[in-house]
Design an enzyme around this catalytic site. Structure first.
Site, PDB file in Angstrom:
ATOM      1  CE  LYS B  79     -87.579  36.108 -24.170  1.00  0.00           C
ATOM      2  NZ  LYS B  79     -86.961  35.180 -23.191  1.00  0.00           N
ATOM      3  CB  SER B 159     -84.424  32.846 -25.265  1.00  0.00           C
ATOM      4  OG  SER B 159     -85.110  33.226 -24.091  1.00  0.00           O
ATOM      5  CB  SER B 183     -83.577  32.927 -21.415  1.00  0.00           C
ATOM      6  OG  SER B 183     -83.427  31.796 -22.225  1.00  0.00           O
TER       7      SER B 183
END
Lengths: 95, 496
Positions: B79, B159, B183
């Site tokens: 990420k 997210s 998330s």
């Protein structure tokens, strides 16, 4: 509690985010929507409840107060938008 | 043949690598090909093929020498929130445009020390603030799943939307995510994969770009529960550089996957029956309850009375912490600095830089946080929210004290929705996505989302299990039992 244009402008100023005048009414409306949602918290009886400080109670670790790292000025400055002579450079602060 | 390699689970790839049936270089090349062919998903936003090839070669040498850890040679996506040395790490924000850290986050350091291969950086909501990946400076990540034959683009959730899309589409064998309000778990549920947020303090936060420090935790996003156990093992552990990281022994999570949950007590919280929740989700939840019961667990109905107040408390605490954490983006030390006009001083530099660099949702949250922390409102909002947080945590403590081992809930209130569908909704509507997950962050507990079914449009739906603090091993085992009963094997049909 209702947020007006002036309050929105004040918050933007405190947050150091430039918001154009014509965008302020919409911003104030968004604040009101979100704060309206948050107002639900007033229904909760919180008398005598301690505000949470740490979600997993633990004693913070101690270490010797000594230098553990350093001597990397070049690395510290590497990503700066403006670095000169070993310093971060910014617009003039003091006249 | 080569493209099938990317479909391997981490556990399968590990075994094949150790047997010499495949090399990390072959696995890595297959993933790089899959990534190059999946630009339509916009999952990988910074590709690092040279780094990947070098790491793969090194991993092959280590495997050959014997005694390589489970993650050795496994190609992963990272990420964009994780700082990776010399590789763009910008939290999907323009304000960190051009930022290349001079250091490596603790979590990625640990995985790379175990021999994991980095394929590149993954798309996400800007500063992890969002539930649909639509706040990203890189543009939307796209869900590989579609509603039947409808070609409308769906959100992979957020997210960690890029991580979820990449794992679901077999572009990598696993990915890192982070979870502040849901998330990891919400995007996992939207894409039919597994995602676990460990107990607060399990994973070091050092080198992970901060959003809300008292809530943020890293975790793995994988194709099944076993892979989650393997990857989490490598990510966890004490780190002196994070004062909130727990100095506790990390057990062998994979060894705890027996699938035997006889005698365990599973709680079903009545407050998670939401008005307007689709019938399919109610049915999925009821099926999950039955599966755990059939596996020998005792099911009890429980109450978590302050559930309703979790989201409003979160939307005070998270923005408050964000407004403080994001004060550092001022155009001085890294990232974007606005072009200044004649006579502009340092205040104008801050204000213009932050207006240009932050997107609308991030600006909104910074300002809400600024407001709730400002003089006169600190007690009414911030302190009240922290008191409610204490009560939310106590709800969980009470049921655990009464003998509950884990709690079963839906992971999300709906299946994946269309990109752009929420464009005109007010921000609060989007926040409701996290209604089942956010309580877990506020209480610091471990939570896992696993896929257990499809809705009538053919989209994956997930359930969430919530565990006792520090008992990720037991939680993973319960999830493993549920996974075996659910037998979810569906994959999105390739259209990209």
């Amino acid at each position: 509690m209702s947020i007006d244009k002036e309050t929105a402008a004040k918050v933007a100023k405190l947050a150091r985010i430039k918001v154009e005048d014509d965008a302020l009414p919409a911003l104030a409306q968004e604040f009101n929507d979100i704060l309206g949602f948050i107002e639900q918290l007033n229904e909760v009886d919180v008398d005598g409840v301690e505000p949470m400080v740490s979600v997993t109670p633990m004693r913070l670790k101690r270490r010797t107060d000594g230098v553990t790292d350093g001597n990397m000025q070049d690395k510290v400055l590497k990503n700066a938008p403006d670095a000169r002579e070993g310093f971060f450079a910014v617009p003039k602060v003091v006249e | 043949m080569m493209s099938d390699l990317t479909k391997l689970k981490i556990s399968e790839a590990r075994d094949a690598l150790r047997k010499g049936d495949v090399t990390s270089v072959e696995l890595t090349e297959a993933c790089l090909d899959a990534i190059a062919g999946a630009k339509a998903l916009n999952a990988f936003v910074h590709d690092t093929p040279e780094i990947a090839r070098e790491m793969a070669k090194a991993a092959d040498a280590r495997i050959k020498a014997g005694d390589a850890p489970s993650l050795c040679g496994i190609p992963l996506g990272i990420k964009d929130l994780f700082c990776t040395k010399g590789v763009a790490s910008q939290a999907a924000s323009n304000i960190l445009g051009g930022f290349k850290p001079e250091y490596e986050s603790t979590v990625t350091t640990q995985m790379f020390n175990d021999g994991a291969v980095m394929l590149g950086k993954l798309n996400m909501d800007e500063f992890a603030m969002g539930s649909s990946n639509e706040t990203s400076a890189y543009g939307n990540a796209v869900n590989p799943w579609r509603r039947g034959n409808d070609d409308a683009a769906l959100t992979p959730g957020g997210s960690s939307g890029g991580s979820a899309a990449a794992v679901a589409a077999d572009l990598c064998l696993g990915a890192t995510g982070t979870d502040t309000g849901g998330s990891i778990r919400q995007p996992a549920a939207f894409t039919g994969i597994t995602g676990i947020k460990p107990t607060y303090g399990r994973c070091s936060r050092w080198g992970i770009i901060a959003f809300a420090s008292s809530l943020d935790q890293a975790g793995p996003m994988t194709k099944d529960v076993r892979d989650a156990a393997i990857m989490l093992q490598s990510m966890c552990g004490h780190d002196p550089k994070d004062s909130t990281s727990a100095d506790l022994v990390v057990p062998d999570f994979e060894a705890m996957l027996t699938g035997d949950i006889r005698g365990k007590t599973i709680g079903i919280p009545k407050e998670y029956h939401m008005d307007g929740m689709p019938e399919e989700i109610e049915a999925l939840w009821a099926e999950g309850r039955k599966m755990l019961q059939d596996a020998g667990a005792k099911i009890v109905d429980i109450s978590l009375p302050h559930t309703k107040y979790a989201l409003p408390a979160y939307y005070v605490i998270a923005p408050a912490e964000a407004s403080s954490n994001l004060a550092r983006y001022d155009g001085v030390r890294y990232g974007h600095r606005a072009k200044l006009g004649q006579g502009d001083g340092i205040t104008e530099m801050y204000e213009k830089t932050r207006a240009e660099g932050f997107g609308p949702e991030v600006q909104r949250r910074i300002m809400i946080g600024t407001y709730v922390l400002s003089a006169g409102f600190y007690d009414a909002y911030y302190n009240r929210a922290r008191k409610v947080r204490t009560l939310i945590k106590k709800d969980f403590e009470d049921v655990f004290a009464a003998g509950v081992d884990a709690i079963l809930t839906p992971a999300t209130p709906s299946a994946a929705f269309g990109l752009g569908e929420m464009k005109d909704a007010d921000p609060v509507k989007m926040y409701l996505n996290d209604v089942f997950t956010v309580t877990v962050n506020l209480a610091g507990l471990p939570g896992i989302a696993i896929p257990t079914g499809l809705d009538k449009q053919g989209l994956p739906l997930g359930l969430q299990l919530i565990g006792r603090p520090w008992e990720e091993g037991d939680l993973l085992n319960t999830a493993y039992a549920l996974e075996q009963s659910a037998g979810f094997v569906s994959k999105p049909a390739k259209w990209w």
